[in-house]
Design a protein around this motif. Structure first.
Motif, PDB file in Angstrom:
ATOM      1  N   ILE A  55       0.824  -1.219   0.000  1.00 18.17           N
ATOM      2  CA  ILE A  55       0.000   0.000   0.000  1.00 18.17           C
ATOM      3  C   ILE A  55       0.855   1.264   0.000  1.00 18.17           C
ATOM      4  N   GLY A  56       2.174   1.064   0.138  1.00 19.09           N
ATOM      5  CA  GLY A  56       3.047   2.228   0.135  1.00 19.09           C
ATOM      6  C   GLY A  56       4.480   1.830  -0.129  1.00 19.09           C
ATOM      7  N   ALA A  57       5.346   2.831  -0.257  1.00 20.29           N
ATOM      8  CA  ALA A  57       6.773   2.568  -0.411  1.00 20.29           C
ATOM      9  C   ALA A  57       7.536   3.738   0.194  1.00 20.29           C
ATOM     10  N   GLU A  58       8.585   3.412   0.967  1.00 23.40           N
ATOM     11  CA  GLU A  58       9.411   4.463   1.547  1.00 23.40           C
ATOM     12  C   GLU A  58      10.597   4.726   0.631  1.00 23.40           C
ATOM     13  N   ALA A  59      10.767   5.988   0.249  1.00 17.74           N
ATOM     14  CA  ALA A  59      11.911   6.380  -0.575  1.00 17.74           C
ATOM     15  C   ALA A  59      13.144   6.488   0.321  1.00 17.74           C
ATOM     16  N   LEU A  60      14.206   5.780  -0.051  1.00 19.20           N
ATOM     17  CA  LEU A  60      15.455   5.806   0.725  1.00 19.20           C
ATOM     18  C   LEU A  60      16.600   6.192  -0.198  1.00 19.20           C
ATOM     19  N   ILE A  61      17.316   7.242   0.186  1.00 20.86           N
ATOM     20  CA  ILE A  61      18.323   7.806  -0.709  1.00 20.86           C
ATOM     21  C   ILE A  61      19.614   6.980  -0.707  1.00 20.86           C
ATOM     22  N   ARG A  62      20.248   6.919  -1.863  1.00 22.65           N
ATOM     23  CA  ARG A  62      21.540   6.253  -2.032  1.00 22.65           C
ATOM     24  C   ARG A  62      22.479   7.191  -2.791  1.00 22.65           C
ATOM     25  N   TRP A  63      23.753   7.089  -2.452  1.00 18.98           N
ATOM     26  CA  TRP A  63      24.755   7.881  -3.166  1.00 18.98           C
ATOM     27  C   TRP A  63      25.731   6.941  -3.853  1.00 18.98           C
ATOM     28  N   GLN A  64      25.710   6.981  -5.177  1.00 20.98           N
ATOM     29  CA  GLN A  64      26.647   6.177  -5.954  1.00 20.98           C
ATOM     30  C   GLN A  64      27.907   7.011  -6.158  1.00 20.98           C
ATOM     31  N   HIS A  65      28.881   6.790  -5.264  1.00 23.69           N
ATOM     32  CA  HIS A  65      30.122   7.558  -5.337  1.00 23.69           C
ATOM     33  C   HIS A  65      31.004   6.951  -6.434  1.00 23.69           C
ATOM     34  N   PRO A  66      31.595   7.816  -7.300  1.00 30.02           N
ATOM     35  CA  PRO A  66      32.384   7.288  -8.438  1.00 30.02           C
ATOM     36  C   PRO A  66      33.518   6.348  -8.017  1.00 30.02           C
ATOM     37  N   GLU A  67      34.135   6.574  -6.858  1.00 25.86           N
ATOM     38  CA  GLU A  67      35.225   5.683  -6.445  1.00 25.86           C
ATOM     39  C   GLU A  67      34.858   4.771  -5.272  1.00 25.86           C
ATOM     40  N   ARG A  68      34.047   5.288  -4.358  1.00 23.86           N
ATOM     41  CA  ARG A  68      33.751   4.515  -3.152  1.00 23.86           C
ATOM     42  C   ARG A  68      32.602   3.544  -3.312  1.00 23.86           C
ATOM     43  N   GLY A  69      31.859   3.656  -4.418  1.00 30.39           N
ATOM     44  CA  GLY A  69      30.668   2.821  -4.561  1.00 30.39           C
ATOM     45  C   GLY A  69      29.500   3.393  -3.779  1.00 30.39           C
ATOM     46  N   ILE A 114       3.646   7.321  -1.283  1.00 24.49           N
ATOM     47  CA  ILE A 114       5.100   7.371  -1.295  1.00 24.49           C
ATOM     48  C   ILE A 114       5.541   8.086  -0.015  1.00 24.49           C
ATOM     49  N   ALA A 115       6.374   7.412   0.783  1.00 28.12           N
ATOM     50  CA  ALA A 115       6.820   8.000   2.046  1.00 28.12           C
ATOM     51  C   ALA A 115       8.204   8.615   1.862  1.00 28.12           C
ATOM     52  N   VAL A 116       8.353   9.850   2.326  1.00 32.21           N
ATOM     53  CA  VAL A 116       9.618  10.580   2.177  1.00 32.21           C
ATOM     54  C   VAL A 116      10.128  11.000   3.552  1.00 32.21           C
ATOM     55  N   ASN A 117      11.402  10.722   3.817  1.00 32.70           N
ATOM     56  CA  ASN A 117      12.018  11.115   5.090  1.00 32.70           C
ATOM     57  C   ASN A 117      12.369  12.598   5.082  1.00 32.70           C
ATOM     58  N   TYR A 145      -1.382  10.844  -1.623  1.00 31.59           N
ATOM     59  CA  TYR A 145      -0.398   9.794  -1.928  1.00 31.59           C
ATOM     60  C   TYR A 145       1.020  10.182  -1.517  1.00 31.59           C
ATOM     61  N   LEU A 146       1.129  11.269  -0.770  1.00 31.02           N
ATOM     62  CA  LEU A 146       2.426  11.652  -0.203  1.00 31.02           C
ATOM     63  C   LEU A 146       2.359  11.517   1.317  1.00 31.02           C
ATOM     64  N   ASP A 147       3.373  10.871   1.875  1.00 25.76           N
ATOM     65  CA  ASP A 147       3.431  10.601   3.311  1.00 25.76           C
ATOM     66  C   ASP A 147       4.794  11.121   3.808  1.00 25.76           C
ATOM     67  N   LEU A 148       4.783  12.121   4.659  1.00 22.93           N
ATOM     68  CA  LEU A 148       6.048  12.683   5.137  1.00 22.93           C
ATOM     69  C   LEU A 148       6.421  12.057   6.472  1.00 22.93           C
ATOM     70  N   GLU A 149       7.639  11.510   6.547  1.00 18.27           N
ATOM     71  CA  GLU A 149       8.102  10.879   7.781  1.00 18.27           C
ATOM     72  C   GLU A 149       8.957  11.867   8.559  1.00 18.27           C
ATOM     73  N   GLY A 173      -3.737  18.013   2.649  1.00 20.46           N
ATOM     74  CA  GLY A 173      -4.123  16.618   2.414  1.00 20.46           C
ATOM     75  C   GLY A 173      -2.964  15.636   2.432  1.00 20.46           C
ATOM     76  N   VAL A 174      -1.777  16.132   2.761  1.00 20.25           N
ATOM     77  CA  VAL A 174      -0.589  15.272   2.847  1.00 20.25           C
ATOM     78  C   VAL A 174      -0.632  14.500   4.172  1.00 20.25           C
ATOM     79  N   HIS A 175      -0.163  13.246   4.134  1.00 20.18           N
ATOM     80  CA  HIS A 175      -0.130  12.443   5.361  1.00 20.18           C
ATOM     81  C   HIS A 175       1.168  12.644   6.132  1.00 20.18           C
ATOM     82  N   LEU A 176       1.082  12.514   7.454  1.00 20.40           N
ATOM     83  CA  LEU A 176       2.261  12.672   8.304  1.00 20.40           C
ATOM     84  C   LEU A 176       2.474  11.431   9.156  1.00 20.40           C
ATOM     85  N   SER A 177       3.725  10.965   9.163  1.00 15.83           N
ATOM     86  CA  SER A 177       4.068   9.811   9.997  1.00 15.83           C
ATOM     87  C   SER A 177       5.169  10.186  10.976  1.00 15.83           C
ATOM     88  N   LEU A 178       5.074   9.619  12.168  1.00 16.06           N
ATOM     89  CA  LEU A 178       6.118   9.832  13.173  1.00 16.06           C
ATOM     90  C   LEU A 178       7.061   8.631  13.118  1.00 16.06           C
TER      91      LEU A 178
END
Ligand code: C2E
Ligand code: CA
Ligand code: CA
Ligand code: CA
Length: 279
Positions: A55-69, A114-117, A145-149, A173-178
């Motif tokens: 029913i939802g998905a949490e967006a989790l950020i990633r950093w693709q570093h050119p040398e460190r992966g 979509i849940a955003v931190n 459809y936006l859920d702010l964490e 109308g945005v949702h809020l999560s703790l």
């Protein structure tokens, strides 16, 4: 893992990982990561316990570093906060997640939240409410459809200002999560004060659910309390069938964790949505 309250990942903890020169380099690289397109979002599905459906998905950020992966957000988010880059990165996350969710809906896939931190720094921005409404207008995503964490490590002096912003955002109308509920010292007062739709029980409590373990009553108490307050409740970090069984018995509303899925790249999350459509 997160520690109690406060600004858990200070610059100091980052210092522990690298030497000064490396840290300077990393900071310099991070300041260019956005323009160089090195940041991306993974999405971890959230399931309704009763129906067993995504029913939802949490967006989790990633950093693709050119040398460190791949660099963990646990490392670079605190650095971004320290450097004042978090508002720009946070806005990018919001825009990217909303754009993606709208894309899925336009493709005829079943709508999910979509849940955003959010970093506390973002909530301190004067323009934060404006940024949210601009992104919603731009992407044409229905705010429901936006859920702010949000986490509770908000500076006490800022509470009134933050509260005002949260009310405005909710009025859109945005949702809020703790997020990370239970690990901070002030969880209960925030729950009472803030216009929250959902509580996410911190992973540390869920991981202690084993038959007869002393943490289980805490989890059931948080679930019961949330129900009494008519707030939805999600358990994060669910890894075992045993934990899931317990959460089902306690009638927890939603679950998220490795038992169901790790955070996934866009195309793999999309596959799950297609399965939901056809299954
Ligand atoms: P969080 O918001 O508590 O996110 C949940 C973290 O737990 C994620 O780690 C996720 O991959 C991990 N996780 C999920 N299920 C399980 C499980 O069953 N077992 C275990 N052991 N771990 C699980 P991740 O992706 O490394 O993110 C770490 C933290 O970085 C997040 O904790 C959040 O505080 C921060 N973060 C991630 N993305 C963003 C972002 O876009 N903005 C901000 N401000 N912070 C972010
Ligand atoms: Ca979160
Ligand atoms: Ca969390
Ligand atoms: Ca957590």
């Amino acid at each position: 893992a997160k520690k109690q309250g406060g600004n858990q990942y200070s610059f100091q903890s980052f210092v522990g990982l690298t030497n000064d020169r490396e840290r300077m380099e990393m900071a310099n690289d991070l300041s260019r990561a956005l323009e160089r397109n090195e940041l991306c979002l993974y999405y971890q599905p959230q399931y309704c316990v009763e129906e067993g459906r995504i029913i939802g998905a949490e967006a989790l950020i990633r950093w693709q570093h050119p040398e460190r992966g791949l660099v963990s957000p646990v490392v670079f988010i605190p650095l971004a906060e320290e450097m004042g880059l978090i508002t720009a990165i946070g806005e990018w996350v919001l825009r990217t997640a909303c754009t993606q969710n709208r894309k899925w809906q336009m493709a005829g896939l079943p709508p999910i939240k979509i849940a955003v931190n959010l970093s506390p720094r973002q909530l301190q921005q004067d323009s934060f409410v404006h940024i949210i409404s601009t992104i919603l207008l731009e992407t044409k995503l229905d705010p429901c459809y936006l859920d702010l964490e949000i986490t509770e490590n908000i500076d006490m002096f800022e509470t009134d200002l933050v509260l005002e912003k949260l009310r405005e955002i909710k009025a859109h109308g945005v949702h809020l999560s703790l997020d990370d509920f239970g690990v901070g010292y002030s969880s209960l007062s925030y729950l009472n004060q803030f216009p929250i739709d959902k509580v996410k029980i911190d992973r540390s409590f869920i991981q202690k659910i084993r038959s007869g373990h002393a943490q289980a009553p805490i989890v059931s108490a948080i679930i019961a309390m949330s129900k009494n307050m008519q707030v939805r409740v999600l358990a994060e970090g669910v890894e075992s069938e045993e934990q899931l069984r317990f959460l089902m018995e306690q009638q927890c509303d939603e679950v998220q964790g490795f038992l169901y899925s790790k955070p996934l790249p866009v195309d793999q999350l999309e596959k799950l949505l297609v399965e939901k459509l056809t299954g």
